[in-house]
Write an enzyme that holds these catalytic residues in place. Sequence first.
Site, PDB file in Angstrom:
ATOM      1  N   HIS A 174      12.423 -15.655  27.139  1.00  0.00           N
ATOM      2  CA  HIS A 174      12.204 -16.737  26.173  1.00  0.00           C
ATOM      3  C   HIS A 174      12.605 -16.306  24.781  1.00  0.00           C
ATOM      4  CE1 HIS A 174       9.927 -19.984  24.056  1.00  0.00           C
ATOM      5  NE2 HIS A 174      10.438 -20.663  25.062  1.00  0.00           N
ATOM      6  N   HIS A 195      15.977 -24.877  22.536  1.00  0.00           N
ATOM      7  CA  HIS A 195      15.064 -25.951  22.125  1.00  0.00           C
ATOM      8  C   HIS A 195      15.832 -26.958  21.276  1.00  0.00           C
ATOM      9  CE1 HIS A 195      12.608 -22.376  22.849  1.00  0.00           C
ATOM     10  NE2 HIS A 195      11.797 -23.240  23.429  1.00  0.00           N
ATOM     11  N   HIS A 204      13.971 -24.721  30.646  1.00  0.00           N
ATOM     12  CA  HIS A 204      12.617 -24.282  30.974  1.00  0.00           C
ATOM     13  C   HIS A 204      12.295 -24.494  32.459  1.00  0.00           C
ATOM     14  CE1 HIS A 204      12.436 -24.340  26.572  1.00  0.00           C
ATOM     15  NE2 HIS A 204      11.498 -23.433  26.700  1.00  0.00           N
ATOM     16  N   HIS A 328       4.209 -30.861  23.211  1.00  0.00           N
ATOM     17  CA  HIS A 328       4.607 -29.503  23.573  1.00  0.00           C
ATOM     18  C   HIS A 328       4.446 -28.511  22.419  1.00  0.00           C
ATOM     19  CE1 HIS A 328       8.058 -26.620  23.231  1.00  0.00           C
ATOM     20  NE2 HIS A 328       7.420 -26.110  24.251  1.00  0.00           N
ATOM     21  N   HIS A 332       1.600 -25.307  21.668  1.00  0.00           N
ATOM     22  CA  HIS A 332       1.972 -23.928  21.328  1.00  0.00           C
ATOM     23  C   HIS A 332       1.159 -23.433  20.131  1.00  0.00           C
ATOM     24  CE1 HIS A 332       5.356 -22.323  23.658  1.00  0.00           C
ATOM     25  NE2 HIS A 332       5.749 -23.583  23.841  1.00  0.00           N
ATOM     26  N   PHE A 349       8.161 -18.713  19.212  1.00  0.00           N
ATOM     27  CA  PHE A 349       8.983 -18.642  20.424  1.00  0.00           C
ATOM     28  C   PHE A 349       9.211 -17.201  20.904  1.00  0.00           C
ATOM     29  CE2 PHE A 349      11.147 -22.914  19.354  1.00  0.00           C
ATOM     30  CZ  PHE A 349      10.138 -23.588  20.006  1.00  0.00           C
ATOM     31  N   HIS A 362       4.157 -24.960  30.376  1.00  0.00           N
ATOM     32  CA  HIS A 362       5.491 -25.485  30.656  1.00  0.00           C
ATOM     33  C   HIS A 362       5.609 -26.141  32.022  1.00  0.00           C
ATOM     34  CE1 HIS A 362       8.260 -25.276  27.349  1.00  0.00           C
ATOM     35  NE2 HIS A 362       7.425 -24.371  26.860  1.00  0.00           N
TER      36      HIS A 362
HETATM   37 CU1  C2O Z   1      10.704 -22.582  24.993  1.00  0.00          CU
HETATM   38 CU2  C2O Z   1       7.442 -24.159  24.871  1.00  0.00          CU
HETATM   39  O1  C2O Z   1       9.048 -23.353  24.471  1.00  0.00           O
END
Ligand code: C2O
Length: 597
Positions: A174, A195, A204, A328, A332, A349, A362
């Site tokens: 990631h 992203h 993802h 989303h 995070h 990230f 995810h």
């Molecule tokens: Cu690649 Cu939730 O991020």
Amino acid sequence: MAACFSPATGAIPTNPLLRPTSSTGLKSPHQLLAFTSKRRISRISCTSSDGIRNDRKAPATRRDLLIGMGGIYGSAALDPSIAFADPIQPPDLTKCGPASVTTTGPTVQCCPPFKGPHNIIDFKLPSPRELVRTRPAAHLVDKAYIKKYERAIQLMRSLPDDDPRSFKQQADVHCAYCNGAYDQIGFPETGLQVHFSWIFFPFHRLYLYFFERILGKLIDDPTFALPYWNWDSPPGMNMPAIFTDPNSPLYDPIRNPTHSDPSFMLDLDWSREDIVVSPEEQIKSNLNLMNTQMVSGAKKRTLFFGTPLKAGDAAANTGQGSIERSPHMNIHIWTGDPKQAHTEDMGNFYSAGRDPIFYCHHANVDRMWDLWKTLGPRRTDFTDPDWLEAAFVFYDEDKNLVRCKVKDCLDSRKLNYDYQKVPIPWLDTKRTPKAKKKTLANAFATEKFANAAPPKKRELTPLSAFPLVLNKAISVVVPRGKRSRSVAEKEEEEEILVVEGIEFDRGNVVKFDVALNDEDSTGAPAGPQDTEFAGTFVNVPHREKAGAPSFKAVLRLGITDLLDDLGADDDDTVVVTLVPKVGEVKIGGLKIDYITD
Ligand code: C2O
């Protein structure tokens, strides 16, 4: 423009990722050049058309050749539409460099243990004879499942750090794909970023696919499936308890300690501040947000998936889809530790994959892709070869390096996994306009206090005041090009609000909200609990490539249904309120547009 016609001089690529692994029947340099020059012509006509892409670089000659070759790989070799395509290429692992944590922050090493030359194999679907892996909701798993899952993560954590299947290496996948460790092939100035565009969902999905299969292999259970964090439904609106036991391998100490208590409710619209409301209000707000992001605000593909990203484009927060943006991103930041320098682990990230909860979060993001496609006839995957042919590389459960394309992963059932079915409570949430609530409150106030003041209208900022720094809530009258449209016209063309030229530091958390016709300035601006709420813009701290220029972001919100709910479809204008929530942001302008895809 002339640069587009400069002659190609490149040699056969040395990057092993780009060498054909099977015979294509089209190998001579002359044939490659024929593809190359055709592509250039198509490029000229396509750069002007969409207005979404940004900072497109003049094509490098070597890259042109590579892309020309890209079109003749594999089974799609003879499809001319693909020869013209311009998809994102898999990174050159041999050129992986340091990733940066934030704009000014330190760099980190998160490159794969690539000791090339490696044989790269093309992705193959799993055998349909395999048993289906059914991903369970994290709050519904039993003891036996937890034991199995913990054992798998424990085994993954104990693999040597340089094993590509180790937990460290998996987390670093990631980081490398998201924090500027890779250039795009042929575009040394432009980082690869998965992203902020239409490659978010497929990247993802593939990442989790391999992560899950590695875990299954480590415990020798070919049916092992990752759990999903069912944050779109009330019983899942907290940190799943399986991740909160400090003695479990599923635990990560670098999280927001307040939120690590499973009795603390998750706010899907979290703005870096805990505003505790009643559980009923929180649920209503969360379900409304889900409905906006999945249903009313996601009626076109580019609104749900995000906008196109093609080879050479910089993904600079320009084209996030609705779910990617929120919840989303919010989840995070909600999960990460605000006391860490860069909101680690989940809140940046580069470090997000170090928290086992990342893969559970995810899995639900991925589930949204499957669900969205069941919500209506036009909810389908893109058919553009620039999407279908976009490619990444991952290590599989046998340590093979595998080149995967977006077209490989469109159908989760063909990838042999599925999601445990649970109720979907956000499908038809009914919002209440804030304005109505106010009117009631005022009527009551007037009876009680004879001279209570009427609601104050927000002061209006003229469109000519842009660009401006958003340091307080502002309201702007924005003209609409079309009004009183028929049902069929609304089906065909979605009305969107475009917030343009958004500038901010990508290393920081940034959030601002958008509301329509929220004219009463006496209360708090509309949030997801109110009909007037149109959406939100959220940035998770990250870094593009070190030294890369800064880009302006664009926020696009589907508002056709919202205007109907507000009874505002016959108006010539709409009042847009922008509310800063976290961080500093400059806004370039606002406009209404109409889109068909
Ligand atoms: Cu690649 Cu939730 O991020």
